[in-house]
Design a protein around this motif. Structure first.
Motif, PDB file in Angstrom:
ATOM      1  N   SER A 114       1.619  17.516 105.991  1.00 45.81           N
ATOM      2  CA  SER A 114       0.965  18.586 107.909  1.00 45.81           C
ATOM      3  C   SER A 114       0.047  17.974 108.154  1.00 45.81           C
ATOM      4  O   SER A 114      -0.350  16.585 108.439  1.00 45.81           O
ATOM      5  CB  SER A 114       1.307  19.364 107.738  1.00 45.81           C
ATOM      6  N   SER A 115      -0.423  18.930 108.791  1.00 47.36           N
ATOM      7  CA  SER A 115      -2.401  18.492 109.241  1.00 47.36           C
ATOM      8  C   SER A 115      -2.653  19.743 108.406  1.00 47.36           C
ATOM      9  O   SER A 115      -3.951  19.114 109.075  1.00 47.36           O
ATOM     10  CB  SER A 115      -2.572  19.416 110.745  1.00 47.36           C
ATOM     11  N   THR A 116      -2.591  19.135 107.527  1.00 46.45           N
ATOM     12  CA  THR A 116      -4.073  19.376 106.151  1.00 46.45           C
ATOM     13  C   THR A 116      -4.240  18.755 104.541  1.00 46.45           C
ATOM     14  O   THR A 116      -3.123  17.800 104.789  1.00 46.45           O
ATOM     15  CB  THR A 116      -3.340  20.900 105.192  1.00 46.45           C
ATOM     16  N   PHE A 117      -5.290  18.435 104.870  1.00 42.96           N
ATOM     17  CA  PHE A 117      -5.914  16.775 103.894  1.00 42.96           C
ATOM     18  C   PHE A 117      -5.956  17.502 102.831  1.00 42.96           C
ATOM     19  O   PHE A 117      -7.106  18.393 102.175  1.00 42.96           O
ATOM     20  CB  PHE A 117      -6.824  16.812 104.970  1.00 42.96           C
ATOM     21  N   ILE A 118      -5.933  17.226 101.290  1.00 39.18           N
ATOM     22  CA  ILE A 118      -5.988  18.337 100.446  1.00 39.18           C
ATOM     23  C   ILE A 118      -6.838  16.475  99.099  1.00 39.18           C
ATOM     24  O   ILE A 118      -6.093  14.994  99.475  1.00 39.18           O
ATOM     25  CB  ILE A 118      -4.327  18.561  99.313  1.00 39.18           C
ATOM     26  N   ILE A 167      -0.706   9.419 100.788  1.00 35.43           N
ATOM     27  CA  ILE A 167      -2.187   9.297 100.808  1.00 35.43           C
ATOM     28  C   ILE A 167      -3.059   8.099 102.037  1.00 35.43           C
ATOM     29  O   ILE A 167      -2.401   6.852 102.223  1.00 35.43           O
ATOM     30  CB  ILE A 167      -2.335   8.062  99.409  1.00 35.43           C
ATOM     31  N   ILE A 168      -3.970   8.639 102.837  1.00 31.40           N
ATOM     32  CA  ILE A 168      -4.488   8.450 103.863  1.00 31.40           C
ATOM     33  C   ILE A 168      -5.903   7.505 103.461  1.00 31.40           C
ATOM     34  O   ILE A 168      -6.414   7.123 104.686  1.00 31.40           O
ATOM     35  CB  ILE A 168      -4.150   9.489 104.548  1.00 31.40           C
ATOM     36  N   GLU A 169      -6.629   7.851 102.657  1.00 28.17           N
ATOM     37  CA  GLU A 169      -7.981   6.876 102.238  1.00 28.17           C
ATOM     38  C   GLU A 169      -7.858   7.008 100.596  1.00 28.17           C
ATOM     39  O   GLU A 169      -7.500   8.692  99.736  1.00 28.17           O
ATOM     40  CB  GLU A 169      -8.939   8.614 102.554  1.00 28.17           C
TER      41      GLU A 169
END
Length: 127
Positions: free
Chosen positions: A99-103, A68-70
């Motif tokens: 990976s390189s996708t953000f959900i 969880i990056i944000e």
């Protein structure tokens, strides 16, 4: 990704049982969901005590196998005086990196009142 509502912290319980999110996180970590965000929506004191150091909070949590990056949250509006809309509610957001996708993941806990649910849904769309 797992979203939970009514996750509680209760300082009146013995220490190992006070914070549900810690207990749940320990269990979910064993199956690979090691990232999470928790946000209380409501704080209150138990009615049986006048000790202001004791409190209960209830909120939302999002658990993920992926980072969880944000995260953030917003308070949802309430109709004061409506007995079906007495709890403070929030919408919790988490951006998960796969990976390189953000959900983008959102969770909430709607009111019992149908008018309040619709108002909260509109609040979330603005968020």
């Amino acid at each position: 990704i797992v979203c939970l509502q009514e996750v509680r912290f209760d300082s009146t319980l013995p220490k190992p049982f006070q914070h549900q999110v810690d207990i749940i996180a320990a269990s979910l970590r064993s199956i690979g969901l090691k990232y999470y965000v928790y946000q209380p929506a409501m704080f209150y004191s138990p009615r049986t005590t006048l000790d202001f150091d004791t409190h209960v909070e209830e909120g939302l949590a999002i658990f993920s196998r992926y980072p969880i990056i944000e995260s953030s949250y917003t308070l949802l509006s309430r109709q004061h005086g409506n007995p079906l809309d007495t709890h403070q509610r929030i919408a919790l957001f988490a951006r998960v990196a796969i990976s390189s996708t953000f959900i983008d993941v959102f969770t909430t806990h709607f009111s019992l009142d149908p008018v309040s649910r619709l108002r909260s849904a509109k609040d979330i769309l603005k968020y």
